[in-house]
Design a protein around this motif. Structure first.
Motif, PDB file in Angstrom:
ATOM      1  N   TYR A 103      26.823  82.289  76.273  1.00 41.12           N
ATOM      2  CA  TYR A 103      28.251  82.463  76.050  1.00 41.12           C
ATOM      3  C   TYR A 103      28.494  82.813  74.587  1.00 41.12           C
ATOM      4  CZ  TYR A 103      28.990  79.675  80.370  1.00 41.12           C
ATOM      5  OH  TYR A 103      28.985  79.179  81.641  1.00 41.12           O
ATOM      6  N   HIS A 104      29.538  83.587  74.350  1.00 44.43           N
ATOM      7  CA  HIS A 104      29.929  83.939  72.991  1.00 44.43           C
ATOM      8  C   HIS A 104      31.201  83.187  72.633  1.00 44.43           C
ATOM      9  CE1 HIS A 104      27.676  87.203  74.886  1.00 44.43           C
ATOM     10  NE2 HIS A 104      27.086  87.301  73.701  1.00 44.43           N
TER      11      HIS A 104
ATOM     12  N   ASP B 164      46.420  98.419  73.832  1.00 45.77           N
ATOM     13  CA  ASP B 164      45.077  98.715  74.297  1.00 45.77           C
ATOM     14  C   ASP B 164      44.102  98.538  73.149  1.00 45.77           C
ATOM     15  OD1 ASP B 164      46.144  99.394  76.758  1.00 45.77           O
ATOM     16  OD2 ASP B 164      46.204 101.537  76.316  1.00 45.77           O
ATOM     17  N   TYR B 165      42.959  97.910  73.445  1.00 45.23           N
ATOM     18  CA  TYR B 165      41.931  97.744  72.422  1.00 45.23           C
ATOM     19  C   TYR B 165      40.567  97.635  73.077  1.00 45.23           C
ATOM     20  CZ  TYR B 165      38.915  95.860  68.851  1.00 45.23           C
ATOM     21  OH  TYR B 165      37.855  95.679  68.006  1.00 45.23           O
ATOM     22  N   GLY B 166      39.652  98.479  72.671  1.00 46.52           N
ATOM     23  CA  GLY B 166      38.278  98.418  73.117  1.00 46.52           C
ATOM     24  C   GLY B 166      38.094  98.916  74.532  1.00 46.52           C
ATOM     25  N   ARG B 167      36.876  99.060  74.898  1.00 42.18           N
ATOM     26  CA  ARG B 167      36.523  99.513  76.239  1.00 42.18           C
ATOM     27  C   ARG B 167      35.341  98.694  76.714  1.00 42.18           C
ATOM     28  NH1 ARG B 167      36.531 105.824  77.288  1.00 42.18           N
ATOM     29  NH2 ARG B 167      38.708 105.351  76.752  1.00 42.18           N
ATOM     30  N   GLY B 168      35.560  97.904  77.776  1.00 38.77           N
ATOM     31  CA  GLY B 168      34.519  97.002  78.244  1.00 38.77           C
ATOM     32  C   GLY B 168      34.327  95.852  77.272  1.00 38.77           C
ATOM     33  N   GLY B 169      33.149  95.257  77.309  1.00 36.09           N
ATOM     34  CA  GLY B 169      32.850  94.131  76.434  1.00 36.09           C
ATOM     35  C   GLY B 169      33.351  92.814  76.989  1.00 36.09           C
TER      36      GLY B 169
ATOM     37  N   TYR C 101      29.760  92.973  72.807  1.00 42.41           N
ATOM     38  CA  TYR C 101      28.972  93.784  73.721  1.00 42.41           C
ATOM     39  C   TYR C 101      27.560  93.223  73.745  1.00 42.41           C
ATOM     40  CZ  TYR C 101      32.960  96.894  73.304  1.00 42.41           C
ATOM     41  OH  TYR C 101      34.245  97.404  73.315  1.00 42.41           O
ATOM     42  N   PRO C 102      27.194  92.526  74.840  1.00 41.48           N
ATOM     43  CA  PRO C 102      25.889  91.865  74.882  1.00 41.48           C
ATOM     44  C   PRO C 102      24.746  92.861  74.779  1.00 41.48           C
ATOM     45  CG  PRO C 102      27.342  91.002  76.580  1.00 41.48           C
ATOM     46  CD  PRO C 102      28.010  92.208  76.017  1.00 41.48           C
TER      47      PRO C 102
ATOM     48  N   TRP D  39      29.507  92.884  67.832  1.00 40.66           N
ATOM     49  CA  TRP D  39      30.838  92.297  67.739  1.00 40.66           C
ATOM     50  C   TRP D  39      31.785  93.301  67.083  1.00 40.66           C
ATOM     51  CZ3 TRP D  39      31.667  86.722  68.513  1.00 40.66           C
ATOM     52  CH2 TRP D  39      30.514  86.049  68.943  1.00 40.66           C
ATOM     53  N   ASP D  40      32.941  93.549  67.713  1.00 46.68           N
ATOM     54  CA  ASP D  40      34.005  94.399  67.173  1.00 46.68           C
ATOM     55  C   ASP D  40      35.285  93.569  67.062  1.00 46.68           C
ATOM     56  OD1 ASP D  40      32.636  96.785  66.824  1.00 46.68           O
ATOM     57  OD2 ASP D  40      33.159  97.574  68.804  1.00 46.68           O
ATOM     58  N   LEU D  41      35.762  93.327  65.854  1.00 43.03           N
ATOM     59  CA  LEU D  41      36.927  92.471  65.610  1.00 43.03           C
ATOM     60  C   LEU D  41      38.061  93.298  65.023  1.00 43.03           C
ATOM     61  CD1 LEU D  41      35.053  89.454  63.950  1.00 43.03           C
ATOM     62  CD2 LEU D  41      35.332  89.974  66.393  1.00 43.03           C
ATOM     63  N   ARG D  42      39.292  93.040  65.475  1.00 42.71           N
ATOM     64  CA  ARG D  42      40.461  93.763  64.966  1.00 42.71           C
ATOM     65  C   ARG D  42      41.433  92.767  64.332  1.00 42.71           C
ATOM     66  NH1 ARG D  42      42.801  98.417  64.311  1.00 42.71           N
ATOM     67  NH2 ARG D  42      45.044  98.682  64.675  1.00 42.71           N
ATOM     68  N   ASN D  43      42.035  93.145  63.201  1.00 43.60           N
ATOM     69  CA  ASN D  43      42.874  92.229  62.427  1.00 43.60           C
ATOM     70  C   ASN D  43      44.357  92.309  62.755  1.00 43.60           C
ATOM     71  OD1 ASN D  43      40.675  91.163  61.038  1.00 43.60           O
ATOM     72  ND2 ASN D  43      40.824  92.667  59.389  1.00 43.60           N
TER      73      ASN D  43
END
Length: 265
Positions: free
Chosen positions: A27-28, A215-220, A239-240, A246-250
């Protein structure tokens, strides 16, 4: 306030059963492990014992904290600021009738500092529902709509807040508007991964429509946190892989990731 931190890594078709919401590589998680106001990554691997790998910066590298807590059975990791001291610490849910929550007030090995029964099965959700500085337990029953049962103390009893919100998708919680309390949300993934994920955030713990949609990201796999110490929680995706990406948005807006790194595998 304490940051809200929860991620289930969903298996296909397993939306209603959190005991199988697990990726093959664990788990993340996200949390403010060192009380500096910034949420950072973690990985939980079930076993005998379970092991948490927590990192204090949003960057590639090794765990700053490795801790064992509990083991065996069908468990689900949760994290939160259970004692209002400003840092997030580990916990577990063991599913049943009722569910049993095991919460620890430090990121160290040992026995639970708080043990509480609450609800039956469902999807665990953690947050500071009343803005008093400590995170408390909650549960989501999937349906059309989903029903949220939120409790303002880490004790057994009935829900203090019950509301209906959203349907298909994965429940999330965070302080979307930096007002000091955590509120509900939902992220909907495209099953085929060909369109962007859609996020639906509500600024009060009440039934109604989303206050913020983007909308943010695709899959994951979703993670939530205050990545930049501004007081509001924002989206992230994992994204395993070998390693995980890891993609983080502020901000709670459409756009690219503000921070990207690899952590865990």
């Amino acid at each position: 306030m304490a940051a809200v931190s929860l991620l289930a890594a969903p298996a296909a078709g397993a939306e209603g059963d959190p005991s199988v919401l697990q990726a093959s590589n664990g788990y993340h998680l996200s949390g403010d492990w060192d009380g500096d106001g910034v949420d950072t990554p973690g990985v939980f691997r079930p076993g005998s014992p379970n092991t948490y790998y927590l990192r204090n910066s949003n960057s590639s590298g090794v765990a700053d904290i490795t801790v064992s807590f509990g083991g065996g059975g069908s468990v689900f990791p949760i994290v939160g600021d259970w004692d209002g001291d400003g840092d997030d610490t580990i916990g577990l849910v063991a599913f049943g009738s009722p569910n049993r929550y095991f919460l620890r007030n430090s990121n160290t090995s040992g026995v639970a500092d708080i043990t509480v029964t609450y609800g039956s099965y469902g999807y665990p959700l953690i947050g500071d529902w009343d803005g008093d500085g400590d995170d408390t337990i909650g549960l989501v029953a999937f349906g059309s709509p989903n029903t949220y049962y939120l409790r303002n103390s880490n004790t057994s009893g009935a829900a203090n807040i019950t509301l209906n919100y959203g349907g298909e998708g994965f429940p999330i919680a965070g302080d979307w508007d930096a007002d000091g309390d955590d509120t509900v949300g939902l992220v909907r993934f495209d099953a085929n991964g060909v369109v962007d994920n859609r996020w639906f955030l509500r600024n009060t713990n009440s039934s109604g429509i989303a206050d913020v949609t983007f909308d943010y990201g695709r899959g994951g796999l979703e993670v939530i946190g205050d990545w930049d110490n501004t007081g509001d929680d924002n989206p992230g995706l994992v994204y395993p892989g070998q390693p995980n990406w890891w993609d983080l948005r502020n901000s709670n807006t459409t756009g690219p990731a503000d921070t990207s790194f690899t952590y865990g595998s």
